[in-house]
Design an enzyme around this catalytic site. Structure first.
Site, PDB file in Angstrom:
ATOM      1  CG  HIS A 196      -2.141  -0.828   1.048  1.00  0.00           C
ATOM      2  ND1 HIS A 196      -3.320  -0.579   1.695  1.00  0.00           N
ATOM      3  CD2 HIS A 196      -2.374  -1.897   0.259  1.00  0.00           C
ATOM      4  CE1 HIS A 196      -4.227  -1.466   1.314  1.00  0.00           C
ATOM      5  NE2 HIS A 196      -3.673  -2.286   0.460  1.00  0.00           N
ATOM      6  CE1 TYR A 251      -5.344   4.511   8.318  1.00  0.00           C
ATOM      7  CE2 TYR A 251      -5.956   4.563  10.632  1.00  0.00           C
ATOM      8  CZ  TYR A 251      -5.204   4.032   9.608  1.00  0.00           C
ATOM      9  OH  TYR A 251      -4.312   3.017   9.869  1.00  0.00           O
ATOM     10  N   PRO A 298      -4.852   1.432  18.569  1.00  0.00           N
ATOM     11  CG  PRO A 298      -6.830   0.310  18.083  1.00  0.00           C
ATOM     12  CD  PRO A 298      -6.113   0.999  19.181  1.00  0.00           C
ATOM     13  CE  LYS A 343       4.015   3.497  13.504  1.00  0.00           C
ATOM     14  NZ  LYS A 343       4.216   3.041  12.132  1.00  0.00           N
ATOM     15  CE1 TYR A 360      -1.278   4.293   9.299  1.00  0.00           C
ATOM     16  CE2 TYR A 360      -0.100   3.127   7.551  1.00  0.00           C
ATOM     17  CZ  TYR A 360      -1.210   3.260   8.369  1.00  0.00           C
ATOM     18  OH  TYR A 360      -2.251   2.360   8.266  1.00  0.00           O
TER      19      TYR A 360
HETATM   20  P1  RFL Z   1      -0.139 -11.119  21.792  1.00  0.00           P
HETATM   21  O1  RFL Z   1      -0.424 -11.205  20.336  1.00  0.00           O
HETATM   22  O2  RFL Z   1      -1.194 -10.662  22.699  1.00  0.00           O
HETATM   23  O3  RFL Z   1       0.353 -12.577  22.226  1.00  0.00           O
HETATM   24  C1  RFL Z   1       0.508 -12.936  23.570  1.00  0.00           C
HETATM   25  C2  RFL Z   1       0.341 -14.430  23.667  1.00  0.00           C
HETATM   26  O4  RFL Z   1       0.580 -14.859  25.013  1.00  0.00           O
HETATM   27  C3  RFL Z   1      -0.418 -15.796  25.381  1.00  0.00           C
HETATM   28  N1  RFL Z   1      -0.503 -15.801  26.855  1.00  0.00           N
HETATM   29  C4  RFL Z   1       0.015 -16.783  27.632  1.00  0.00           C
HETATM   30  N2  RFL Z   1       0.640 -17.926  27.333  1.00  0.00           N
HETATM   31  C5  RFL Z   1       1.036 -18.729  28.353  1.00  0.00           C
HETATM   32  N3  RFL Z   1       0.796 -18.436  29.668  1.00  0.00           N
HETATM   33  C6  RFL Z   1       0.152 -17.299  30.010  1.00  0.00           C
HETATM   34  N4  RFL Z   1      -0.074 -17.016  31.291  1.00  0.00           N
HETATM   35  C7  RFL Z   1      -0.276 -16.409  28.972  1.00  0.00           C
HETATM   36  N5  RFL Z   1      -0.927 -15.220  28.945  1.00  0.00           N
HETATM   37  C8  RFL Z   1      -1.053 -14.878  27.667  1.00  0.00           C
HETATM   38  C9  RFL Z   1      -1.664 -15.296  24.670  1.00  0.00           C
HETATM   39  O5  RFL Z   1      -2.645 -16.313  24.522  1.00  0.00           O
HETATM   40  C10 RFL Z   1      -1.075 -14.862  23.325  1.00  0.00           C
HETATM   41  O6  RFL Z   1      -1.043 -15.913  22.391  1.00  0.00           O
HETATM   42  O7  RFL Z   1       1.140 -10.216  22.100  1.00  0.00           O
HETATM   43  P2  RFL Z   1       2.433  -9.880  21.205  1.00  0.00           P
HETATM   44  O8  RFL Z   1       3.078 -11.126  20.682  1.00  0.00           O
HETATM   45  O9  RFL Z   1       3.209  -8.945  22.029  1.00  0.00           O
HETATM   46  O10 RFL Z   1       1.872  -9.125  19.919  1.00  0.00           O
HETATM   47  C11 RFL Z   1       1.258  -7.871  20.034  1.00  0.00           C
HETATM   48  C12 RFL Z   1       0.211  -7.692  18.936  1.00  0.00           C
HETATM   49  O11 RFL Z   1      -0.675  -8.782  18.961  1.00  0.00           O
HETATM   50  C13 RFL Z   1      -0.572  -6.382  19.088  1.00  0.00           C
HETATM   51  O12 RFL Z   1       0.278  -5.336  19.480  1.00  0.00           O
HETATM   52  C14 RFL Z   1      -1.237  -5.974  17.770  1.00  0.00           C
HETATM   53  O13 RFL Z   1      -2.214  -6.891  17.385  1.00  0.00           O
HETATM   54  C15 RFL Z   1      -1.873  -4.596  17.915  1.00  0.00           C
HETATM   55  N6  RFL Z   1      -2.681  -4.220  16.757  1.00  0.00           N
HETATM   56  C16 RFL Z   1      -2.105  -3.738  15.598  1.00  0.00           C
HETATM   57  N7  RFL Z   1      -0.756  -3.661  15.481  1.00  0.00           N
HETATM   58  C17 RFL Z   1      -0.184  -3.259  14.324  1.00  0.00           C
HETATM   59  O14 RFL Z   1       1.061  -3.190  14.253  1.00  0.00           O
HETATM   60  N8  RFL Z   1      -0.933  -2.922  13.203  1.00  0.00           N
HETATM   61  C18 RFL Z   1      -2.283  -2.981  13.231  1.00  0.00           C
HETATM   62  O15 RFL Z   1      -2.898  -2.732  12.205  1.00  0.00           O
HETATM   63  C19 RFL Z   1      -2.926  -3.373  14.470  1.00  0.00           C
HETATM   64  N9  RFL Z   1      -4.260  -3.459  14.554  1.00  0.00           N
HETATM   65  C20 RFL Z   1      -4.076  -4.349  16.822  1.00  0.00           C
HETATM   66  C21 RFL Z   1      -4.844  -3.954  15.698  1.00  0.00           C
HETATM   67  C22 RFL Z   1      -4.691  -4.890  17.953  1.00  0.00           C
HETATM   68  C23 RFL Z   1      -6.059  -5.022  17.975  1.00  0.00           C
HETATM   69  N10 RFL Z   1      -6.609  -5.619  19.138  1.00  0.00           N
HETATM   70  C24 RFL Z   1      -7.569  -6.650  19.098  1.00  0.00           C
HETATM   71  C25 RFL Z   1      -5.991  -5.374  20.428  1.00  0.00           C
HETATM   72  C26 RFL Z   1      -6.211  -4.074  15.722  1.00  0.00           C
HETATM   73  C27 RFL Z   1      -6.839  -4.579  16.871  1.00  0.00           C
HETATM   74  C28 RFL Z   1      -8.343  -4.660  16.845  1.00  0.00           C
HETATM   75  C1  PHB Z   2      -6.456  -3.560  10.723  1.00  0.00           C
HETATM   76  O1  PHB Z   2      -6.467  -3.876   9.513  1.00  0.00           O
HETATM   77  O2  PHB Z   2      -6.838  -4.339  11.602  1.00  0.00           O
HETATM   78  C2  PHB Z   2      -5.963  -2.232  11.120  1.00  0.00           C
HETATM   79  C3  PHB Z   2      -5.380  -1.400  10.174  1.00  0.00           C
HETATM   80  C4  PHB Z   2      -4.924  -0.148  10.549  1.00  0.00           C
HETATM   81  C5  PHB Z   2      -5.052   0.270  11.849  1.00  0.00           C
HETATM   82  C6  PHB Z   2      -5.609  -0.564  12.807  1.00  0.00           C
HETATM   83  C7  PHB Z   2      -6.076  -1.821  12.439  1.00  0.00           C
HETATM   84  O3  PHB Z   2      -4.617   1.508  12.193  1.00  0.00           O
END
Ligand code: RFL
Ligand code: PHB
Length: 391
Positions: free
Chosen positions: A72, A201, A293, A297, A385
């Site tokens: 993108h 956005y 989010p 990042k 970004y």
């Molecule tokens: P995770 O992915 O939460 O993984 C942690 C893992 O640890 C497990 N766990 C345990 N395992 C054993 N014993 C325990 N006691 C445990 N407690 C927990 C969990 O089950 C899980 O499998 O953390 P990690 O690896 O640090 O990764 C972080 C990312 O997942 C998170 O920062 C991103 O998803 C945030 N995020 C986004 N980040 C981006 O860079 N670009 C995006 O577009 C973006 N969009 C988002 C997002 C996060 C979202 N949510 C749901 C919070 C969109 C959303 C909606």
């Molecule tokens: C997503 O695709 O889940 C997404 C993309 C951009 C954002 C947050 C979430 O800023």
């Protein structure tokens, strides 16, 4: 059970760390509380910075991303029923981002790890990290109904925001920084081709909305909702109607509707735990920091932490020097605070606080005008970004 690095959590941070350590010849065991299907289906991030793409490739985990990821070159900022494109390569000297879902990264890394013989234990719940400040840290965990102990040289706490590892840092040593926002995101997955070929956005008086995607056939959409909203209050019809209102433009742009296959509410918060290390325990990813989010990042920071930690552990193994391990927390925190700054800026630029005054509304529109009409302001957004190279 005994290993060199005990990794708690099989999210992107833990899985990539395990892969990088394997490549460096360092053995590790991954403990994951959920089952494999859950980890592979959990809908989260979608946007990868160039540094993240490079790191996954260098780890030997980029083959499918290179085939299926979508490049993108910009995003759209929408406000006052008008559309404004932010052109990343033009503003940053050629940088762009890649759309490749976190679910797919996790699938790829899990498959690679298991092909290589693991060990990756699903359904293994870490209960506590003990002796982090001694030479012999341990992870107490429960697997298949039995309690066991993983003895390690190092523990990597990659267990996300609600994990247990951060709790092993004594209260007097750690310091936390937190900001809450009075809204959450209602996210849906819909079986319909995205209505636009780049992310949109949208700032609207009724609240923020985001159009994203998972593939050319699947849309991912978000709505700002009041904090504490229950997703069941939102029928499909209500969601589509609200999205149509917030995305409406003067030039008659239309939103494609399709069947909603997933629906959930995510909280929006900024959080940092300092330092990211206590003795032989290293925190990585959401276990140490959370960003709203809006800046996309969180996943990129998790990847950055894993790369920095793997490099430091390999350096210690090769040279006997702990210098990079000692620098781990400060190295990561520099990157983390830049991401916190940007994510907070993007959030306040685009969301409408429930108690926003008319003055604040005007200021927000003035900020949006500025970012879409000044090359300097647009460059600032585009650089942050698309991300900075990993240190
Ligand atoms: P995770 O992915 O939460 O993984 C942690 C893992 O640890 C497990 N766990 C345990 N395992 C054993 N014993 C325990 N006691 C445990 N407690 C927990 C969990 O089950 C899980 O499998 O953390 P990690 O690896 O640090 O990764 C972080 C990312 O997942 C998170 O920062 C991103 O998803 C945030 N995020 C986004 N980040 C981006 O860079 N670009 C995006 O577009 C973006 N969009 C988002 C997002 C996060 C979202 N949510 C749901 C919070 C969109 C959303 C909606
Ligand atoms: C997503 O695709 O889940 C997404 C993309 C951009 C954002 C947050 C979430 O800023």
């Amino acid at each position: 059970m005994r290993t060199t690095v005990g990794i708690i959590g099989a999210g992107p941070a833990g899985l990539l760390l395990a892969r990088l350590l394997r490549n460096a010849g360092i053995d590790a065991v991954v403990l994951e509380v959920r089952d494999r299907a859950h980890v592979e289906r959990r809908q989260r991030a979608g946007i990868l910075e160039q540094g993240t793409v490079d790191a996954l490739r260098a780890a030997g985990a980029g083959a499918r991303m290179d085939r299926e990821g979508l490049r993108h070159d910009g995003i759209e900022l929408r406000f006052d029923r008008r559309r404004h494109r932010v052109d990343f390569p033009a503003l940053t000297g050629g940088r762009s981002v890649t759309v490749y879902p976190q679910t797919e990264i996790c699938k790829d890394l899990i498959a690679l790890h298991l092909e290589g013989g693991g060990p990756l234990l699903f359904g293994a719940e870490a209960l506590a990290v003990e002796g982090a400040d001694t030479g012999r840290p341990r992870v107490r965990f429960r697997h298949e109904g039995r309690e066991d102990v993983l003895e390690c040289a190092y523990v990597a706490g990659c267990d996300g925001f609600r994990g247990v590892s951060r709790g092993a840092v004594p209260a007097g040593i750690g310091r936390t920084f937190e900001q809450r926002y009075p809204f959450g995101w209602l996210g849906i997955l819909a079986e319909v081709p995205p209505s636009h070929d780049e992310l949109v956005y949208a700032r609207h008086d009724r609240g923020f909305a985001l159009l994203s995607m998972r593939s050319p056939a699947v849309s991912r959409l978000y709505l700002q909702v009041p904090e504490g909203t229950d997703a069941r209050e939102w029928s499909e019809e209500r969601i589509w109607r609200e999205l149509e209102r917030r995305f409406e433009t003067a030039d008659g742009w239309t939103l494609r509707r399709g069947p909603v296959t997933q629906k959930s509410v995510t909280s929006v918060r900024s959080y940092v735990h300092e330092p990211m290390r206590h003795g032989r325990l290293f925190l990585a990813g959401d276990a140490a920091h959370v960003v709203p989010p809006t800046g996309a990042k969180g996943l990129n920071l998790a990847v950055g932490d894993a790369v920095t930690l793997a490099r430091a552990l390999a350096h210690e193994r090769e040279t006997g020097s702990a210098a990079l391990l000692d620098a781990y927390s400060a190295t990561c925190l520099r990157r983390v605070w830049q991401a916190e700054r940007f994510s907070c800026d993007m959030t306040t630029l685009l969301h409408r606080a429930p108690d926003a005054t008319a003055f604040e509304d005007r200021l927000q529109l003035a900020r949006l005008e500025r970012v879409t009409s000044s090359r300097a302001a647009g460059t600032d957004l585009a650089e942050a970004y698309t991300g900075f190279p990993l240190e």
